[in-house]
Write a protein that holds these residues in place. Structure first.
Motif, mmCIF file in Angstrom:
data_model
loop_
_atom_site.group_PDB
_atom_site.id
_atom_site.type_symbol
_atom_site.label_atom_id
_atom_site.label_comp_id
_atom_site.label_asym_id
_atom_site.label_seq_id
_atom_site.Cartn_x
_atom_site.Cartn_y
_atom_site.Cartn_z
ATOM 1 N N GLY A 203 1.644 -0.446 5.844
ATOM 2 C CA GLY A 203 1.066 0.749 5.246
ATOM 3 C C GLY A 203 1.986 1.313 4.194
ATOM 4 O O GLY A 203 3.147 0.914 4.079
ATOM 5 N N PRO A 204 1.464 2.271 3.431
ATOM 6 C CA PRO A 204 2.275 2.862 2.369
ATOM 7 C C PRO A 204 3.384 3.742 2.935
ATOM 8 O O PRO A 204 3.374 4.100 4.118
ATOM 9 C CB PRO A 204 1.276 3.686 1.560
ATOM 10 C CG PRO A 204 0.175 3.976 2.511
ATOM 11 C CD PRO A 204 0.112 2.821 3.443
ATOM 12 N N SER A 205 4.307 4.096 2.088
ATOM 13 C CA SER A 205 5.395 4.973 2.478
ATOM 14 C C SER A 205 4.824 6.285 3.017
ATOM 15 O O SER A 205 3.913 6.863 2.435
ATOM 16 C CB SER A 205 6.280 5.248 1.256
ATOM 17 O OG SER A 205 7.294 6.145 1.602
ATOM 18 N N GLY A 206 5.331 6.715 4.158
ATOM 19 C CA GLY A 206 4.886 7.980 4.743
ATOM 20 C C GLY A 206 3.656 7.872 5.613
ATOM 21 O O GLY A 206 3.107 8.878 6.051
ATOM 22 N N SER A 207 3.176 6.652 5.891
ATOM 23 C CA SER A 207 1.950 6.498 6.676
ATOM 24 C C SER A 207 2.186 6.496 8.183
ATOM 25 O O SER A 207 1.230 6.466 8.946
ATOM 26 C CB SER A 207 1.216 5.219 6.266
ATOM 27 O OG SER A 207 2.003 4.088 6.562
ATOM 28 N N GLY A 208 3.449 6.525 8.622
ATOM 29 C CA GLY A 208 3.729 6.645 10.051
ATOM 30 C C GLY A 208 4.205 5.380 10.738
ATOM 31 O O GLY A 208 4.237 5.322 11.972
#
Length: 133
Positions: free
Chosen positions: A104-109
């Motif tokens: 997932g993208p940066s900051g997606s958990g």
């Protein structure tokens, strides 16, 4: 393990747990639809504020509160539907020995999920990565 055998393993899981996959898809669509409501609510609130910009005393406070509550409840509903959809997914319940990737993208958990896994299950570091027991 080859890519072909990995794909056949994923398709096997999807075939065995077709009901869960359908439920996950339904909740995902529901979540997407609920995410539209806050935009409509904000539009209605801004519309009311602009209509009465010259005389703020005439603003229909009940209307503004109503649409604010709609926006909040829609966001909560969207998050709940997304969570339930993810938990229904057969891929959210990996079988022992199945290799799982968090993408997932940066900051997606992704890091948050790995920390939660480490808190609830025994985790061991191995040469090829981490093993959850």
């Amino acid at each position: 393990m080859s890519t072909k055998s990995e794909m056949s393993g994923l398709l096997k899981i999807a075939g065995e747990k077709k009901g869960l996959l359908i439920a996950a898809s339904i909740f995902s669509v529901l979540s997407s639809l609920l995410q539209i409501a806050p935009f409509v609510a904000v539009y209605k609130i801004v519309e009311e504020l602009l209509r009465n910009a010259q005389s703020p005393a005439d603003i229909d406070r009940e209307l503004v509160v109503y649409w604010g509550v709609v926006a909040f409840l829609a966001l909560v509903g969207a998050l709940l539907a997304l969570y339930v959809g993810l938990m229904c997914s057969p891929f959210a319940q990996p079988e022992q020995g199945l290799i799982t990737a968090l993408v997932g993208p940066s900051g997606s958990g992704k890091s948050t999920v790995t920390r939660l896994i480490a808190r609830f299950w025994d985790v061991q570091q191995e040469a090829e990565g981490w093993r959850v027991n």
